[in-house]
Scaffold this active site. Structure first.
Site, mmCIF file in Angstrom:
data_model
loop_
_atom_site.group_PDB
_atom_site.id
_atom_site.type_symbol
_atom_site.label_atom_id
_atom_site.label_comp_id
_atom_site.label_asym_id
_atom_site.label_seq_id
_atom_site.Cartn_x
_atom_site.Cartn_y
_atom_site.Cartn_z
ATOM 1 N N SER A 1 0.890 -1.213 0.097
ATOM 2 C CA SER A 1 0.227 -0.085 0.043
ATOM 3 C C SER A 1 0.810 1.148 -0.045
ATOM 4 O O SER A 1 2.021 1.252 0.683
ATOM 5 C CB SER A 1 -0.847 -0.306 1.183
ATOM 6 O OG SER A 1 -1.620 1.172 1.374
ATOM 7 N N VAL B 1 4.199 11.041 3.891
ATOM 8 C CA VAL B 1 2.940 11.371 3.162
ATOM 9 C C VAL B 1 1.889 11.642 4.104
ATOM 10 O O VAL B 1 1.273 12.560 3.878
ATOM 11 C CB VAL B 1 2.631 10.516 2.093
ATOM 12 C CG1 VAL B 1 1.293 10.760 1.316
ATOM 13 C CG2 VAL B 1 3.665 10.342 1.132
ATOM 14 N N GLY B 2 1.584 10.743 5.060
ATOM 15 C CA GLY B 2 0.449 11.085 5.829
ATOM 16 C C GLY B 2 -0.879 10.529 5.510
ATOM 17 O O GLY B 2 -1.891 11.310 5.683
ATOM 18 N N CYS C 1 1.032 3.045 10.585
ATOM 19 C CA CYS C 1 1.566 4.431 9.846
ATOM 20 C C CYS C 1 2.227 5.323 10.632
ATOM 21 O O CYS C 1 1.537 5.700 11.889
ATOM 22 C CB CYS C 1 0.334 5.024 8.952
ATOM 23 S SG CYS C 1 1.245 6.563 8.316
ATOM 24 N N LYS D 1 -1.802 -5.217 9.220
ATOM 25 C CA LYS D 1 -0.362 -4.625 8.949
ATOM 26 C C LYS D 1 0.560 -4.158 10.254
ATOM 27 O O LYS D 1 -0.058 -3.364 10.950
ATOM 28 C CB LYS D 1 -0.297 -3.546 7.902
ATOM 29 C CG LYS D 1 1.184 -3.071 7.260
ATOM 30 C CD LYS D 1 1.164 -2.218 6.206
ATOM 31 C CE LYS D 1 2.328 -2.471 5.470
ATOM 32 N NZ LYS D 1 2.216 -1.507 4.103
ATOM 33 N N ASN E 1 5.726 -2.625 7.994
ATOM 34 C CA ASN E 1 5.652 -1.230 7.876
ATOM 35 C C ASN E 1 6.779 -0.548 7.833
ATOM 36 O O ASN E 1 7.840 -1.169 8.211
ATOM 37 C CB ASN E 1 4.237 -0.392 8.469
ATOM 38 C CG ASN E 1 3.695 0.592 7.925
ATOM 39 O OD1 ASN E 1 4.378 1.511 6.930
ATOM 40 N ND2 ASN E 1 2.568 0.706 8.173
ATOM 41 N N GLY F 1 9.207 -5.594 3.151
ATOM 42 C CA GLY F 1 10.398 -4.558 3.600
ATOM 43 C C GLY F 1 11.386 -4.749 2.737
ATOM 44 O O GLY F 1 12.330 -5.589 2.627
ATOM 45 N N THR G 1 8.642 0.001 -2.329
ATOM 46 C CA THR G 1 9.631 0.955 -2.836
ATOM 47 C C THR G 1 10.109 0.550 -4.279
ATOM 48 O O THR G 1 10.416 1.353 -4.852
ATOM 49 C CB THR G 1 10.320 1.391 -1.755
ATOM 50 O OG1 THR G 1 10.028 1.604 -0.477
ATOM 51 C CG2 THR G 1 11.419 2.563 -2.311
#
Lengths: 301, 265
Positions: A21, A71-72, A130, A165, A192, A243, A266
């Site tokens: 995500s 990013v939030g 997050c 997650k 995460n 990860g 990523t």
């Protein structure tokens, strides 16, 4: 051609490769580069009950073998997703999974209930990890009680496969995994991002608007593999590993550590076709080593 | 318009200055390039820098569809772009393109107009291709290029082939002394549209000039980005309503009416 199909709860994936995500938009951003139908599934951008603008710019800093982001959870809210995004992704022959976030157990549950009504979304991934939002997010994911409270509320509101997650920013991730398993989670995904910071020494300030951010990319991979290995031995539900996966060899490490499926994050920014290369690479590795079924290497270490 | 990820070949790498390289890229398989609009950009994979992890977004300096040539002007500002200075003819460069939303092109049958294209530093790069597209549609183009000194003004011959070139330098070594917004051409000429690319303070000054004379103005932003595809949401810029625009996907070119720049000044 090895057997690549795996199950996560009631969810059947044609292969163990998902996208993480926040790194794959809503999938459609990558449709020019790959056939989305080849993926085991894709997990879309974190979705909240109400729209969120996210944090101020700058939100990203490149680091050694990785990047920080803050990013939030910018997104247009669950209602917008249901009305405008869902119709664009519902007909792909794969598993579109929605990452759900919130600021209270009730808020998470209300968002999950809206997604539950979408027939082509077979699972959600609950984001209790997050690091970039003040209200909720990681706050729930760093204690067993907090994690359990969110999963308990969502489990009542959500009928399909529930993935939770987990945050790596904890003392004992296996204890958190056991706590969410006890509340009825069907699977856990980890890790995460790791909370980090980067400083611009000329300007003498953080490179990120809120000071800190989440570290991702190959830099975090050994930490992630260790945590997957730890959690896979502590719970009976399937573990999804992520990860810093950049290629098939990285993905196989996670499978051997005990992950039933993996997420690519990523790496999508570096190579938008990496997901299909990883699927092909896992298959080639299994064939080359005479392994008929991917299950034969899951948790072998 | 389809985006593609391809290994392009460096047909020529020309050092325009010790820290600027002009890369002429071709597809070695002769596969036709997708259409590229002025103002769009390329995400370049930097393979020869140990400290570089993400791709580098580079604007399209020129695009010759008939010859299958994509030109990128690279300014070495950090380890990643510095590694690109070492590229030689025959090297391979992995590129994702075309990306983003470029400058507004007038309709094919639009009446001839006079465009002012203002650039500073490496921000002049996309104005060359934009100027060429405008000229090919029968429009008049004036370029206004700014820099600290004479050595900052690049590609002047290429610009002169497309229209009038006005220059400002802060040390008066070329053109008029001062910033681009001090140039006399702004008082002498009427322009139907303005486009700017360069340092943010320069673009903000140009935006204020355009607003003052009531001319539509577009600016090309270069916010830090990771993916270039609208997936990571790192490169955002606030619109007039306070909502985030995604620079890599909704931009990099925006009309200044969309942004908060004129409100906050």
């Amino acid at each position: 051609m090895a057997h690549l199909q795996v199950n996560i709860g009631n969810l059947s994936l044609k292969n163990p490769v998902l996208t993480a995500s926040g790194t794959f938009g809503y999938g459609i951003e990558f449709a020019d580069f790959i056939d989305l139908n080849r993926l085991g599934g894709f997990i879309v951008k974190g979705t909240t009950l109400q729209p969120r603008e996210g944090n101020d710019y700058p939100r990203m800093a490149e680091t050694a073998q990785g990047m920080l982001n803050c990013v939030g959870l910018q997104n247009k809210g669950a209602a917008y997703f249901c009305e405008h995004i869902y119709p664009l992704i519902k007909d792909y022959d794969t598993c579109p999974i929605v990452n759900v976030s919130g600021h209270s157990p009730e808020d998470y549950a209300a968002c999950a209930a809206m997604i539950d009504a979408l027939p082509a979304i077979p699972a959600i991934e609950l984001n209790i990890s997050c690091p970039n939002v003040k209200d909720g997010g990681m706050a729930f994911g760093v204690t067993c009680e907090g994690a359990a409270s969110v999963v308990r509320a969502v489990r009542k509101a959500y009928s399909k496969t529930l993935i939770v997650k987990l945050s790596p920013n904890v003392t004992d991730i296996a204890a958190i995994a056991s706590a969410v398993e006890a509340e009825g989670a069907d699977a856990v995904s980890l890790i995460n991002t790791l909370m980090g910071m980067s400083i611009d020494i000329e300007r003498r300030c953080s490179r990120l608007s809120i000071g800190t951010g989440g570290l991702s990319g190959p830099a975090v991979k050994p930490v992630a593999v260790r945590m997957v290995h730890q959690v896979a031995r502590a719970v009976r539900i399937p573990v999804i590993g992520l990860g810093g996966i950049m290629n098939a060899a990285d993905a196989i490490e996670f499978l051997m550590a005990g992950a039933t499926a993996i997420e690519i994050g990523t790496a999508n920014f570096i190579d938008p076709t990496v997901t299909v290369k990883v699927i092909d690479g896992i298959n080639e590795w299994l064939d080359r080593h005479g392994v008929a079924d991917v299950h034969d290497i899951i948790g072998c270490v | 318009m389809n985006k593609t990820v391809r290994d392009l070949h460096v047909a020529a790498a020309e050092l325009l200055r010790d820290d600027y390289v002009l890369l002429r890229l071709i597809d070695p398989t002769s596969t036709p390039m997708p259409p590229v609009a002025p103002g769009q950009f390329v995400e370049v994979l930097v393979s020869q820098s140990a400290t570089t992890f993400l791709r580098r977004p580079i604007s399209v300096n020129d695009f010759l569809a008939d010859r299958g040539e994509l030109h990128l002007l690279v300014h070495a500002v950090g380890d990643g772009t510095r590694a690109l200075l070492n590229l030689k003819a025959g090297d391979s460069l992995n590129c994702i393109f075309p990306l983003g939303h470029g400058f507004t092109m007038p309709e094919a049958d639009a009446a001839p107009s006079h465009y002012l294209l203002v650039g500073g530093g490496v921000g002049t790069a996309p104005l060359l291709y934009y100027g060429r597209c405008l000229k090919e549609r029968g429009h008049q183009v004036t370029f206004l290029l700014g820099g600290r000194s004479r050595r900052d003004i690049l590609q002047t011959e290429s610009f002169e082939a497309l229209g009038r070139v006005c220059v400002t330098t802060e040390d008066a070594t070329m053109g008029e002394k001062g910033f681009v917004t001090n140039h006399s051409v702004l008082k002498q000429e009427h322009f139907d549209a303005v486009a700017a690319c360069g340092p943010k303070p320069m673009m903000q000054a140009v935006a204020r000039y355009a607003a003052a004379v009531g001319t539509p103005c577009e600016v090309s932003l270069e916010n830090l980005m990771a993916c270039g595809l609208g997936a990571c949401l790192c490169c955002v810029e606030k619109d007039v309503h306070g909502h985030n625009l995604c620079v890599c996907k909704e931009g990099p070119v925006f009309n200044i009416e969309q942004l908060q720049w004129l409100i906050s000044k």
